[in-house]
Scaffold this motif. Structure first.
Motif, PDB file in Angstrom:
ATOM      1  N   GLY A   1      62.080  30.818  15.713  1.00  0.00           N
ATOM      2  CA  GLY A   1      61.740  31.687  16.829  1.00  0.00           C
ATOM      3  C   GLY A   1      62.695  31.514  17.992  1.00  0.00           C
ATOM      4  N   PRO A   2      62.701  32.482  18.909  1.00  0.00           N
ATOM      5  CA  PRO A   2      63.630  32.440  20.039  1.00  0.00           C
ATOM      6  C   PRO A   2      63.228  31.460  21.145  1.00  0.00           C
ATOM      7  CG  PRO A   2      62.248  34.391  20.167  1.00  0.00           C
ATOM      8  CD  PRO A   2      61.920  33.710  18.867  1.00  0.00           C
ATOM      9  N   ALA A   3      61.951  31.041  21.168  1.00  0.00           N
ATOM     10  CA  ALA A   3      61.469  30.174  22.245  1.00  0.00           C
ATOM     11  C   ALA A   3      60.385  29.258  21.699  1.00  0.00           C
ATOM     12  CB  ALA A   3      60.907  31.026  23.385  1.00  0.00           C
ATOM     13  N   PRO A   4      60.095  28.152  22.384  1.00  0.00           N
ATOM     14  CA  PRO A   4      59.027  27.267  21.929  1.00  0.00           C
ATOM     15  C   PRO A   4      57.657  27.947  22.012  1.00  0.00           C
ATOM     16  CG  PRO A   4      59.840  26.560  24.076  1.00  0.00           C
ATOM     17  CD  PRO A   4      60.720  27.678  23.628  1.00  0.00           C
ATOM     18  N   TYR A   5      56.713  27.456  21.219  1.00  0.00           N
ATOM     19  CA  TYR A   5      55.343  27.976  21.223  1.00  0.00           C
ATOM     20  C   TYR A   5      54.735  27.867  22.617  1.00  0.00           C
ATOM     21  CZ  TYR A   5      50.318  28.091  20.235  1.00  0.00           C
ATOM     22  OH  TYR A   5      48.985  28.371  20.244  1.00  0.00           O
ATOM     23  N   ARG A   6      54.955  26.743  23.267  1.00  0.00           N
ATOM     24  CA  ARG A   6      54.570  26.540  24.665  1.00  0.00           C
ATOM     25  C   ARG A   6      55.805  26.051  25.406  1.00  0.00           C
ATOM     26  NH1 ARG A   6      48.572  24.017  24.010  1.00  0.00           N
ATOM     27  NH2 ARG A   6      47.580  25.955  23.352  1.00  0.00           N
ATOM     28  N   GLU A   7      55.963  26.471  26.634  1.00  0.00           N
ATOM     29  CA  GLU A   7      57.214  26.263  27.371  1.00  0.00           C
ATOM     30  C   GLU A   7      57.666  24.811  27.452  1.00  0.00           C
ATOM     31  OE1 GLU A   7      55.831  25.949  31.985  1.00  0.00           O
ATOM     32  OE2 GLU A   7      55.970  27.957  31.139  1.00  0.00           O
ATOM     33  N   TRP A   8      56.744  23.852  27.446  1.00  0.00           N
ATOM     34  CA  TRP A   8      57.117  22.445  27.595  1.00  0.00           C
ATOM     35  C   TRP A   8      57.441  21.768  26.262  1.00  0.00           C
ATOM     36  CZ3 TRP A   8      52.112  24.214  28.170  1.00  0.00           C
ATOM     37  CH2 TRP A   8      51.185  23.737  27.251  1.00  0.00           C
ATOM     38  N   GLN A   9      57.268  22.468  25.170  1.00  0.00           N
ATOM     39  CA  GLN A   9      57.504  21.858  23.866  1.00  0.00           C
ATOM     40  C   GLN A   9      58.985  21.861  23.507  1.00  0.00           C
ATOM     41  OE1 GLN A   9      54.970  24.145  21.253  1.00  0.00           O
ATOM     42  NE2 GLN A   9      53.307  22.672  21.503  1.00  0.00           N
ATOM     43  N   PRO A  10      59.388  20.892  22.682  1.00  0.00           N
ATOM     44  CA  PRO A  10      60.776  20.873  22.231  1.00  0.00           C
ATOM     45  C   PRO A  10      61.060  22.102  21.367  1.00  0.00           C
ATOM     46  CG  PRO A  10      59.467  19.299  20.983  1.00  0.00           C
ATOM     47  CD  PRO A  10      58.580  19.838  22.063  1.00  0.00           C
ATOM     48  N   HIS A  11      62.322  22.488  21.347  1.00  0.00           N
ATOM     49  CA  HIS A  11      62.707  23.661  20.567  1.00  0.00           C
ATOM     50  C   HIS A  11      64.193  23.553  20.230  1.00  0.00           C
ATOM     51  CE1 HIS A  11      62.323  27.789  19.200  1.00  0.00           C
ATOM     52  NE2 HIS A  11      63.480  28.042  19.788  1.00  0.00           N
ATOM     53  N   PRO A  12      64.653  23.822  19.055  1.00  0.00           N
ATOM     54  CA  PRO A  12      63.907  24.356  17.928  1.00  0.00           C
ATOM     55  C   PRO A  12      63.289  23.280  17.033  1.00  0.00           C
ATOM     56  CG  PRO A  12      66.223  24.336  17.361  1.00  0.00           C
ATOM     57  CD  PRO A  12      66.103  23.817  18.799  1.00  0.00           C
ATOM     58  N   HIS A  13      63.615  22.000  17.268  1.00  0.00           N
ATOM     59  CA  HIS A  13      63.099  20.924  16.409  1.00  0.00           C
ATOM     60  C   HIS A  13      61.813  20.360  17.002  1.00  0.00           C
ATOM     61  CE1 HIS A  13      66.768  21.227  14.157  1.00  0.00           C
ATOM     62  NE2 HIS A  13      67.456  21.076  15.275  1.00  0.00           N
ATOM     63  N   LYS A  14      60.843  20.118  16.124  1.00  0.00           N
ATOM     64  CA  LYS A  14      59.540  19.591  16.521  1.00  0.00           C
ATOM     65  C   LYS A  14      58.918  18.903  15.318  1.00  0.00           C
ATOM     66  CE  LYS A  14      58.312  23.847  17.369  1.00  0.00           C
ATOM     67  NZ  LYS A  14      57.510  24.869  18.007  1.00  0.00           N
ATOM     68  N   ALA A  15      57.729  18.317  15.518  1.00  0.00           N
ATOM     69  CA  ALA A  15      57.073  17.621  14.408  1.00  0.00           C
ATOM     70  C   ALA A  15      55.558  17.700  14.520  1.00  0.00           C
ATOM     71  CB  ALA A  15      57.509  16.155  14.370  1.00  0.00           C
ATOM     72  N   TRP A  16      54.926  17.780  13.357  1.00  0.00           N
ATOM     73  CA  TRP A  16      53.473  17.677  13.211  1.00  0.00           C
ATOM     74  C   TRP A  16      53.194  16.274  12.690  1.00  0.00           C
ATOM     75  CZ3 TRP A  16      55.321  22.303  13.859  1.00  0.00           C
ATOM     76  CH2 TRP A  16      54.500  23.339  14.234  1.00  0.00           C
ATOM     77  N   LEU A  17      52.487  15.490  13.448  1.00  0.00           N
ATOM     78  CA  LEU A  17      52.190  14.111  13.079  1.00  0.00           C
ATOM     79  C   LEU A  17      50.870  14.055  12.319  1.00  0.00           C
ATOM     80  CD1 LEU A  17      53.108  11.147  13.444  1.00  0.00           C
ATOM     81  CD2 LEU A  17      51.749  11.108  15.545  1.00  0.00           C
ATOM     82  N   TRP A  18      50.847  13.295  11.234  1.00  0.00           N
ATOM     83  CA  TRP A  18      49.644  13.101  10.420  1.00  0.00           C
ATOM     84  C   TRP A  18      49.177  11.660  10.564  1.00  0.00           C
ATOM     85  CZ3 TRP A  18      47.285  17.221   8.512  1.00  0.00           C
ATOM     86  CH2 TRP A  18      48.042  18.390   8.362  1.00  0.00           C
ATOM     87  N   CYS A  19      47.883  11.482  10.777  1.00  0.00           N
ATOM     88  CA  CYS A  19      47.287  10.161  11.001  1.00  0.00           C
ATOM     89  C   CYS A  19      46.043  10.014  10.126  1.00  0.00           C
ATOM     90  CB  CYS A  19      46.836  10.012  12.456  1.00  0.00           C
ATOM     91  SG  CYS A  19      48.042  10.461  13.692  1.00  0.00           S
TER      92      CYS A  19
END
Length: 179
Positions: free
Chosen positions: A103-121
């Motif tokens: 996508g052209p922008a992060p899902y929310r303005e403060w989130q990293p972009h374009p690389h991010k991670a979903w953490l599993w616990c």
């Protein structure tokens, strides 16, 4: 045999169309600043907690991290919101989906972009209230515990890799026992 050999669907690179993300699962944990979402495979004894939303989908509780929120605070908030649960004992990180957004922008303005991670616990929890269901979140209709095989079947209905993710969580989860 490696984890990737034992859990091939989980470790196969994928495209999550709903977020236009290219993802790859790894037990290599991301840096804190890349974590945008956190999900917890919750244990009540030997059973797994799943939440059924208003789309009739069974899901693993978790969600999006808020601006400035620590991982621990996010886990606790999301467990309250989606499962009415509270962790008892340690929260253990066991892997992440490392993602690149197309996508052209992060899902929310403060989130990293374009690389991010979903953490599993994983965590042992107690179910102590109804989900709080904030207006801007999934609307949870039911919270139940299931034997592992049934939890894997229900979680897998929303993507076969989730069935393997639950199996891996069960394999790696080591509840602390009082001495």
């Amino acid at each position: 045999m490696t984890l990737a050999d034992r859990y091939p669907l989980l470790h196969t690179p994928a495209h999550w169309a709903w977020g236009d993300l290219d993802v790859r699962f790894s037990t290599t944990l991301p840096s804190d600043e890349l974590v945008t979402n956190i999900h917890v495979v919750c244990f009540v004894g030997d059973e797994i907690v799943l939440c059924r939303d208003d789309r009739d989908v069974w899901l693993i509780p978790g969600g999006t991290r808020e601006r400035g929120e620590s991982i621990d605070a996010c886990v606790r908030r999301e467990l309250r919101e989606e499962a009415g649960a509270r962790p008892v004992g340690p929260i253990r990180w066991f892997g992440a989906h490392h993602a690149t957004s197309n996508g052209p922008a992060p899902y929310r303005e403060w989130q990293p972009h374009p690389h991010k991670a979903w953490l599993w616990c994983t965590a042992d929890v107690v179910l102590e209230s109804a989900p709080t269901n904030p207006d801007d979140a999934e609307q949870i209709l039911e919270v139940r515990t299931f034997p592992v095989a049934e939890a894997m079947r229900r979680a897998g209905s929303d993507g076969e890799h989730l069935s393997e993710l639950v199996a891996l969580a069960v394999e790696l989860h080591r509840p602390e026992r009082p001495e």
